[in-house]
Structure formats: C-alpha cells, structure tokens
Design a protein around this motif. Structure first.
Motif, short mmCIF file in Angstrom:
data_model
loop_
_atom_site.label_atom_id
_atom_site.label_comp_id
_atom_site.label_asym_id
_atom_site.label_seq_id
_atom_site.Cartn_x
_atom_site.Cartn_y
_atom_site.Cartn_z
N LEU A 54 -6.49 -9.90 -0.87
CA LEU A 54 -5.31 -10.15 -1.69
C LEU A 54 -4.67 -8.83 -2.12
N LEU A 55 -5.45 -7.86 -2.51
CA LEU A 55 -4.95 -6.56 -2.94
C LEU A 55 -4.27 -5.82 -1.79
N LEU A 56 -4.90 -5.80 -0.63
CA LEU A 56 -4.30 -5.14 0.54
C LEU A 56 -3.01 -5.83 0.98
N THR A 57 -2.97 -7.15 0.92
CA THR A 57 -1.75 -7.89 1.26
C THR A 57 -0.63 -7.55 0.28
N GLY A 58 -0.94 -7.44 -0.99
CA GLY A 58 0.06 -7.07 -2.00
C GLY A 58 0.61 -5.67 -1.76
N ILE A 59 -0.27 -4.73 -1.44
CA ILE A 59 0.18 -3.35 -1.15
C ILE A 59 1.07 -3.34 0.09
N LEU A 105 4.51 -4.67 -0.82
CA LEU A 105 5.27 -3.67 -1.59
C LEU A 105 5.79 -2.55 -0.70
N LEU A 106 5.00 -2.05 0.22
CA LEU A 106 5.46 -1.01 1.14
C LEU A 106 6.59 -1.52 2.04
N ALA A 107 6.47 -2.75 2.52
CA ALA A 107 7.52 -3.34 3.36
C ALA A 107 8.82 -3.49 2.58
N LEU A 108 8.74 -3.93 1.32
CA LEU A 108 9.95 -4.05 0.49
C LEU A 108 10.59 -2.70 0.24
N ARG A 109 9.77 -1.70 -0.01
CA ARG A 109 10.29 -0.35 -0.26
C ARG A 109 11.03 0.18 0.97
#
Length: 189
Positions: free
Chosen positions: A11-16, A19-23
């Motif tokens: 879950l943590l890796l998916t969230g990161i 966030l990187l994709a959105l940035r």
C-alpha cells in the motif's frame, strides 16, 4: 503482525508511485500550458498587427477611444463594420488590439512600376544629350533623361522607329515633337 507488514508495504509503495506519477503529469501539463501560452501571445500580437492594418486612421482612433472607455461591444461593432470580417473574428481582433495596442501605420504606397516610358521620373540633375550631323548640332537638356532612357531612345531611332523615339524624347524633355523629330533625324547613322 508479519501478515500485515507485506500489505502495508504494498500500500505504501503504491501510494508513492501514484504521487510520483501525479507530480510528473503536473510538470508536463505546466510545460505544455506555458508553450501554448507563448504561442498564443505571438498569435495575438500578430492578429493585432493585421487587424490594425485593416483600419483607416479615423477608424483606428475611434476604435482605441472606445477600448479606452471600456465600450467593448461598440468597439467590436465598429471593427465589424470597418473591416467586413465576421462577428467572432471582430471580437478576437478587438481583444487582440486591446491586449497589444498598435500605432496607426499608413498603408505603404505601392512601389512604382517602371514601365519603359510611360511616366517620366525627375532626376536631381540635368542630363544633356547632343546629336550632330555635319554642321547641324542639336542639344536636349532635361532632368527627366538619363543614360538608360537616352539609350532606349537611340535604339528606337537606329532600329527605324523614329516616331516612337521622338515621342519618347518629348515625354522625357520639354521640347516639341517637331524639335524631337529633328534631333532623332540626326541620330540616324
């Protein structure tokens, strides 16, 4: 506890990753928007130049007076009537003229076409053409003659078209047709 550690890490890796994709997406969107904005500014400035060129001096003055008074609808109507473009094009032109003010540029005079001998040009000097045969000498002095024109007149005379040569000489000088014929007769060598 170990059974919860793996799902939490996933879950943590998916969230990161999200966030990187959105940035990255936001950066790309901003760069595309900046490029479009600069292209739009260039297009608007060019539109303002071409729109101003369609106006007379009086229309230009009245249009900018209406823009300065905040009367956008009246300015659009004036441009619509003056230029003959569509209503949407008139709105775009007026908004471009408001964003990029243009000074009035009088229309450039078309470059004069130099037809061989139609309209004589006045030169800042006087040209002297002298023709003589035997004891007879004639002189033509004019500021509408030069080497090129006199060369064409001589060519006409030598080719046998003396009347055209005499007419060209009268157009480019202040002598009568009779005097021109006498001068041309001396060129027949």
């Amino acid at each position: 506890m170990e059974s919860l550690l793996i799902p939490v890490l996933i879950l943590l890796l998916t969230g990161i990753a999200v966030l990187l994709a959105l940035r990255a997406f936001n950066r790309r969107t901003k760069s595309v928007a900046a490029a479009n904005s600069s292209n739009q500014r260039v297009d608007q400035a060019e539109l303002a130049r071409t729109a101003a060129a369609k106006l007379t001096e009086e229309e230009h003055r009245r249009l900018y007076a209406l823009i300065a008074q905040g009367q956008a609808m009246a300015a659009i109507k004036l441009y619509y009537e003056a230029s003959g473009v569509g209503l949407r094009a008139a709105k775009d032109a007026v908004s471009a003229l408001a964003a990029y003010p243009q000074p009035f540029q009088p229309p450039a005079a078309p470059a004069p076409e130099h037809d061989d001998d139609d309209v004589p040009e006045r030169f800042p000097y006087r040209y002297r053409a002298i023709a003589s045969k035997g004891d007879v000498t004639r002189e033509v002095s004019s500021n509408m003659l030069n080497d090129e024109i006199y060369g064409r007149i001589r060519t006409l005379a030598k080719s046998g078209d003396t009347e055209a040569a005499a007419m060209a000489l009268t157009r480019h000088s202040d002598i009568s047709i009779k005097q021109a014929r006498e001068f041309i007769a001396l060129l027949d060598d």
